[in-house]
Design an enzyme around this catalytic site. Sequence first.
Site, PDB file in Angstrom:
ATOM      1  N   ARG A 111       0.864  -1.188   0.000  1.00 39.67           N
ATOM      2  CA  ARG A 111       0.000   0.000   0.000  1.00 39.67           C
ATOM      3  C   ARG A 111       0.890   1.223   0.000  1.00 39.67           C
ATOM      4  O   ARG A 111       1.782   1.358   0.853  1.00 39.67           O
ATOM      5  CB  ARG A 111      -0.898   0.042   1.231  1.00 39.67           C
ATOM      6  N   HIS A 138      -7.313   0.844  -6.419  1.00 44.62           N
ATOM      7  CA  HIS A 138      -7.546   0.127  -5.155  1.00 44.62           C
ATOM      8  C   HIS A 138      -8.314  -1.169  -5.468  1.00 44.62           C
ATOM      9  O   HIS A 138      -9.452  -1.352  -5.052  1.00 44.62           O
ATOM     10  CB  HIS A 138      -8.341   1.028  -4.189  1.00 44.62           C
ATOM     11  N   GLN A 141     -10.114  -3.565  -2.822  1.00 46.68           N
ATOM     12  CA  GLN A 141     -11.359  -2.993  -2.314  1.00 46.68           C
ATOM     13  C   GLN A 141     -12.543  -3.406  -3.197  1.00 46.68           C
ATOM     14  O   GLN A 141     -13.614  -3.785  -2.713  1.00 46.68           O
ATOM     15  CB  GLN A 141     -11.245  -1.461  -2.280  1.00 46.68           C
ATOM     16  N   ASP A 234     -16.857   7.861  -1.583  1.00 40.59           N
ATOM     17  CA  ASP A 234     -15.559   7.730  -0.916  1.00 40.59           C
ATOM     18  C   ASP A 234     -15.212   9.113  -0.369  1.00 40.59           C
ATOM     19  O   ASP A 234     -15.898  10.109  -0.680  1.00 40.59           O
ATOM     20  CB  ASP A 234     -14.508   7.242  -1.947  1.00 40.59           C
ATOM     21  N   CYS A 277     -16.088   2.628   0.889  1.00 40.25           N
ATOM     22  CA  CYS A 277     -14.932   1.784   1.218  1.00 40.25           C
ATOM     23  C   CYS A 277     -14.469   1.977   2.652  1.00 40.25           C
ATOM     24  O   CYS A 277     -13.826   1.102   3.220  1.00 40.25           O
ATOM     25  CB  CYS A 277     -13.807   2.074   0.236  1.00 40.25           C
ATOM     26  N   ARG A 316     -13.597  -7.370   2.959  1.00 37.94           N
ATOM     27  CA  ARG A 316     -12.190  -7.131   2.605  1.00 37.94           C
ATOM     28  C   ARG A 316     -11.345  -8.337   3.010  1.00 37.94           C
ATOM     29  O   ARG A 316     -10.435  -8.744   2.305  1.00 37.94           O
ATOM     30  CB  ARG A 316     -11.644  -5.879   3.326  1.00 37.94           C
TER      31      ARG A 316
HETATM   32  N1   CP Z   1     -11.054   0.705   2.623  1.00 41.36           N
HETATM   33  C1   CP Z   1      -9.768   0.644   2.999  1.00 41.36           C
HETATM   34  O1   CP Z   1      -8.860   0.373   2.207  1.00 41.36           O
HETATM   35  O2   CP Z   1      -9.590   0.875   4.314  1.00 41.36           O
HETATM   36  P1   CP Z   1      -8.193   1.068   5.059  1.00 41.36           P
HETATM   37  O3   CP Z   1      -7.592   2.349   4.574  1.00 41.36           O
HETATM   38  O4   CP Z   1      -8.549   1.099   6.519  1.00 41.36           O
HETATM   39  O5   CP Z   1      -7.314  -0.106   4.720  1.00 41.36           O
HETATM   40  N1  NVA Z   2      -9.563   7.212  -1.757  1.00 46.24           N
HETATM   41  C1  NVA Z   2      -9.200   6.878  -0.398  1.00 46.24           C
HETATM   42  C2  NVA Z   2      -9.454   5.438  -0.128  1.00 46.24           C
HETATM   43  C3  NVA Z   2      -9.161   4.989   1.271  1.00 46.24           C
HETATM   44  C4  NVA Z   2      -9.425   3.545   1.491  1.00 46.24           C
HETATM   45  C5  NVA Z   2      -7.754   7.242  -0.154  1.00 46.24           C
HETATM   46  O1  NVA Z   2      -6.914   6.963  -1.019  1.00 46.24           O
HETATM   47  O2  NVA Z   2      -7.457   7.807   0.887  1.00 46.24           O
END
Ligand code: CP
Ligand code: NVA
Length: 334
Positions: A111, A138, A141, A234, A277, A316
């Site tokens: 990540r 992502h 997700q 989101d 998400c 997830r």
């Molecule tokens: N939805 C999601 O990716 O959550 P986190 O940022 O908590 O991993």
């Molecule tokens: N679009 C958001 C998703 C978090 C799971 C971000 O990148 O912060």
Amino acid sequence: MLTWMPELYNRSLMRMTSFTDAEMLNLVDLAAQLKARRRAGVRGDLLHRRQIALIFEKSSTRTRNSAVIAARDEGGGAEYLTRPDIHFGKKESVKDTARVLGRIYDGILFRGFSQKTVEELREYSGVPVWNGLTDDFHPTQILADLLTIKESFGTLKGVSVAYVGDGRNNVANSLMMGCAKAGMPYTCCAPGELRPDGTLLAEAREVARGNGADVRVCENPAEGVEGANVIYTDVWVSMGEESKTAERIKLLRPYQVNMDLMKATGNLGGRLIFLHCLPAFHDFNTDVTRECGALEVTDEVFESECSKVFDESENRMHTIKALFVSALNSREAL
Ligand code: CP
Ligand code: NVA
């Protein structure tokens, strides 16, 4: 007995197009099987002696914990590595880190910021690499979102999705392609400044056409959500974009998901769910919302019967487990 496509062995996930449509749908079905199995109390050994590196440059609640527990549930292990923990990108290149970790681990979940980083890890590690969120995509997700939609409607094909908000962020990019691959009509409701990238939009439109669906972009949210079965939003400011907070709040206020917008679908009280998400700015309990109030979704919608956000977040774990199990077990080994 659990079943999945043998083609999923040793596979990486960079973005939704990393899998064929059939493979993507098969992963969702495998996750449903793994979920039922866990609910029946089975903690198996499908990841026995498999070790997974979790390289995280950005914060996470769901992705991190899902990956750790997915591995642990099936007898494997996961090591959480943040930038200050390892030499990654400072004293040691991504390429060298990939080659080192690939000798130690059976898979890597990343990540972070750049899509290029996760692709370099895949190129040089020699083990499956999964994208747990980059600035651009992502995909893990979206597997969970598809599972949640399938649980709610019994099917994916033909279920109509309206995404409302920042139409060009990582979640929106991957959702648009995920819907196209599953044959689900997708409408992106976003202001002109935040509409999807032209290349990604054209790519999704072509895939959708092949699956009997379409991808639309609409600036007027009330018009765009008409007929939708899924309203998805989101955060308005993704991780790494914090300097844009004031500008985004101003731009996206008219795109807040509230009960009026849910009603505008024409499906409230019928075939309609709300997805996010998470994390979500829906109440007054975070640093941001204490100052500004609810942002992308109101408490009323978030806490409503339509809201499936906690099923989605649980999913997830099951979908990440499906990725690990299918990539790290060859048919012969089972
Ligand atoms: N939805 C999601 O990716 O959550 P986190 O940022 O908590 O991993
Ligand atoms: N679009 C958001 C998703 C978090 C799971 C971000 O990148 O912060």
